[in-house]
Design a protein around this motif. Structure first.
Motif, PDB file in Angstrom:
ATOM      1  N   LYS A 157      -6.863   1.452   0.286  1.00  0.00           N
ATOM      2  CA  LYS A 157      -6.694   2.401  -0.921  1.00  0.00           C
ATOM      3  C   LYS A 157      -6.212   4.071  -0.537  1.00  0.00           C
ATOM      4  CE  LYS A 157      -9.304   2.478  -4.440  1.00  0.00           C
ATOM      5  NZ  LYS A 157     -10.454   2.403  -5.393  1.00  0.00           N
ATOM      6  N   LEU A 158      -5.122   4.291  -0.650  1.00  0.00           N
ATOM      7  CA  LEU A 158      -4.801   5.940  -0.242  1.00  0.00           C
ATOM      8  C   LEU A 158      -5.284   6.477  -1.380  1.00  0.00           C
ATOM      9  CD1 LEU A 158      -1.066   5.089   0.648  1.00  0.00           C
ATOM     10  CD2 LEU A 158      -2.903   5.429   2.071  1.00  0.00           C
ATOM     11  N   SER A 159      -5.385   6.109  -2.700  1.00  0.00           N
ATOM     12  CA  SER A 159      -5.969   6.881  -3.736  1.00  0.00           C
ATOM     13  C   SER A 159      -6.066   5.965  -4.872  1.00  0.00           C
ATOM     14  CB  SER A 159      -4.901   7.894  -4.238  1.00  0.00           C
ATOM     15  OG  SER A 159      -3.794   7.097  -4.839  1.00  0.00           O
ATOM     16  N   ASP A 160      -6.760   6.282  -6.184  1.00  0.00           N
ATOM     17  CA  ASP A 160      -6.929   5.539  -7.170  1.00  0.00           C
ATOM     18  C   ASP A 160      -5.950   4.510  -7.650  1.00  0.00           C
ATOM     19  OD1 ASP A 160      -9.836   6.452  -7.048  1.00  0.00           O
ATOM     20  OD2 ASP A 160      -9.390   7.760  -8.686  1.00  0.00           O
ATOM     21  N   ASN A 161      -4.742   5.013  -7.288  1.00  0.00           N
ATOM     22  CA  ASN A 161      -3.684   4.353  -7.840  1.00  0.00           C
ATOM     23  C   ASN A 161      -2.757   3.828  -6.757  1.00  0.00           C
ATOM     24  OD1 ASN A 161      -3.804   6.888  -9.991  1.00  0.00           O
ATOM     25  ND2 ASN A 161      -3.581   4.929 -10.907  1.00  0.00           N
ATOM     26  N   PHE A 162      -2.424   4.452  -5.531  1.00  0.00           N
ATOM     27  CA  PHE A 162      -1.768   3.563  -4.563  1.00  0.00           C
ATOM     28  C   PHE A 162      -2.311   2.967  -3.398  1.00  0.00           C
ATOM     29  CE2 PHE A 162       0.878   7.221  -6.598  1.00  0.00           C
ATOM     30  CZ  PHE A 162       2.032   6.668  -6.470  1.00  0.00           C
ATOM     31  N   VAL A 163      -2.000   1.865  -3.082  1.00  0.00           N
ATOM     32  CA  VAL A 163      -2.727   1.138  -2.209  1.00  0.00           C
ATOM     33  C   VAL A 163      -1.555   0.732  -1.068  1.00  0.00           C
ATOM     34  CG1 VAL A 163      -3.787  -1.250  -1.884  1.00  0.00           C
ATOM     35  CG2 VAL A 163      -4.127  -0.188  -4.091  1.00  0.00           C
ATOM     36  N   LEU A 164      -2.100   0.436   0.329  1.00  0.00           N
ATOM     37  CA  LEU A 164      -1.293   0.260   1.255  1.00  0.00           C
ATOM     38  C   LEU A 164      -1.862  -1.065   1.712  1.00  0.00           C
ATOM     39  CD1 LEU A 164       1.142   0.868   3.346  1.00  0.00           C
ATOM     40  CD2 LEU A 164      -0.821   1.756   4.794  1.00  0.00           C
ATOM     41  N   GLY A 165      -1.054  -2.561   2.095  1.00  0.00           N
ATOM     42  CA  GLY A 165      -1.328  -3.527   2.412  1.00  0.00           C
ATOM     43  C   GLY A 165      -0.798  -4.188   3.349  1.00  0.00           C
ATOM     44  N   ALA A 166      -1.468  -5.146   4.103  1.00  0.00           N
ATOM     45  CA  ALA A 166      -0.940  -5.753   5.128  1.00  0.00           C
ATOM     46  C   ALA A 166      -1.684  -7.211   5.040  1.00  0.00           C
ATOM     47  CB  ALA A 166      -0.943  -5.054   6.590  1.00  0.00           C
ATOM     48  N   GLU A 167      -0.546  -8.238   5.320  1.00  0.00           N
ATOM     49  CA  GLU A 167      -1.100  -9.639   5.296  1.00  0.00           C
ATOM     50  C   GLU A 167      -0.212 -10.601   6.401  1.00  0.00           C
ATOM     51  OE1 GLU A 167       1.048 -11.313   1.419  1.00  0.00           O
ATOM     52  OE2 GLU A 167      -0.374  -9.775   1.073  1.00  0.00           O
ATOM     53  N   LEU A 168      -0.998 -11.513   6.872  1.00  0.00           N
ATOM     54  CA  LEU A 168      -0.411 -12.550   7.644  1.00  0.00           C
ATOM     55  C   LEU A 168      -0.159 -13.630   6.556  1.00  0.00           C
ATOM     56  CD1 LEU A 168      -2.743 -12.396  10.667  1.00  0.00           C
ATOM     57  CD2 LEU A 168      -0.576 -11.657  10.422  1.00  0.00           C
ATOM     58  N   LEU A 169       0.976 -14.580   6.910  1.00  0.00           N
ATOM     59  CA  LEU A 169       1.373 -15.615   5.923  1.00  0.00           C
ATOM     60  C   LEU A 169       1.619 -16.785   7.116  1.00  0.00           C
ATOM     61  CD1 LEU A 169       3.790 -13.375   3.753  1.00  0.00           C
ATOM     62  CD2 LEU A 169       1.445 -14.232   3.057  1.00  0.00           C
ATOM     63  N   PRO A 170       0.852 -17.423   7.634  1.00  0.00           N
ATOM     64  CA  PRO A 170       1.207 -18.651   8.046  1.00  0.00           C
ATOM     65  C   PRO A 170       1.608 -19.777   7.142  1.00  0.00           C
ATOM     66  CG  PRO A 170      -1.171 -18.605   8.034  1.00  0.00           C
ATOM     67  CD  PRO A 170      -0.666 -17.135   7.549  1.00  0.00           C
ATOM     68  N   SER A 171       2.877 -20.264   7.498  1.00  0.00           N
ATOM     69  CA  SER A 171       3.726 -21.167   6.415  1.00  0.00           C
ATOM     70  C   SER A 171       3.948 -22.497   7.054  1.00  0.00           C
ATOM     71  CB  SER A 171       4.993 -20.415   6.132  1.00  0.00           C
ATOM     72  OG  SER A 171       5.927 -20.197   7.055  1.00  0.00           O
ATOM     73  N   PHE A 172       4.262 -23.430   6.260  1.00  0.00           N
ATOM     74  CA  PHE A 172       4.954 -24.684   6.155  1.00  0.00           C
ATOM     75  C   PHE A 172       6.047 -24.802   5.317  1.00  0.00           C
ATOM     76  CE2 PHE A 172       5.437 -29.195   5.313  1.00  0.00           C
ATOM     77  CZ  PHE A 172       5.696 -29.596   6.586  1.00  0.00           C
TER      78      PHE A 172
END
Length: 201
Positions: A144-159
């Motif tokens: 959470k950068l602030s109450d309204n802005f969010v920075l995200g990172a995710e891994l997506l193992p796929s088939f």
């Protein structure tokens, strides 16, 4: 009367606690894959469980060139999207764990045409169509950068399953068609998705 008031007070407290546990929440933002593919994301649900919708890319082009008597034209169209469910758990004041799964689909279509205006019987057209449905897991974090802005990172193992078909035409007559298909699975650097989202209720 006193019992009725106690029951009403108990119901009010339980409703208040449930409302505190499941805060309605929405997010809209940008997503980046390998820093060269980007798209839009929208999520809706509660602070603990959200439906997620990602449009990873939407692209199209139409171009042409002329060399002597030969006219070349090319066009292409492509898009991809994912939809699924994610769950969240607070790890620290500004840090959230994310996990879940998506269904995905991508499609591409391109045409390349070559026309020699001096030779009436020499026209060539190449048509390529591809699509790929699949499924991926989601594992990542939000900061959470602030109450309204969010920075995200995710891994997506796929088939996923893919199918590609290329057809060649000469003078509007089909000359040759090539098809191939198969499966992709695993985890790579293109499976990392970064996001910057605006959170609201």
């Amino acid at each position: 009367m006193r019992k009725s008031l106690l029951i009403l007070l108990g119901l009010s407290m339980s409703y208040y606690l449930m409302a505190q546990e499941t805060v309605k929440q929405k997010e809209i933002g940008l997503v980046f894959s390998n820093l060269d593919n980007f798209g839009l994301t929208f999520k809706t649900g509660t602070d603990k469980s959200l439906w997620r919708f990602n449009a990873l890319f939407i692209s199209g082009s139409n171009m042409g060139s002329t060399f002597d008597s030969v006219v070349n034209t090319q066009s292409n169209l492509g898009f991809g999207f994912k939809m699924g469910k994610e769950y969240r758990k607070v790890l620290a004041n500004n840090l959230e764990l994310r996990y879940g799964a998506d269904l995905s689909f991508s499609y591409g279509h391109s045409k390349s045409e070559r026309d020699d205006t001096k030779v009436n019987d020499f026209d060539r057209l190449d048509v390529n169509t591809s699509y790929s449905p699949g499924i991926n897991l989601v594992f990542g974090f939000n900061y959470k950068l602030s109450d309204n802005f969010v920075l995200g990172a995710e891994l997506l193992p796929s088939f996923s399953y893919y199918r590609n078909a290329t057809t060649y035409y000469t003078n509007n007559v089909e000359e040759h068609k090539t098809e191939y298909s198969g499966f992709n699975y695993g985890l790579s650097n293109t499976s990392v998705l970064l996001s910057l989202a605006y959170r609201f209720r």
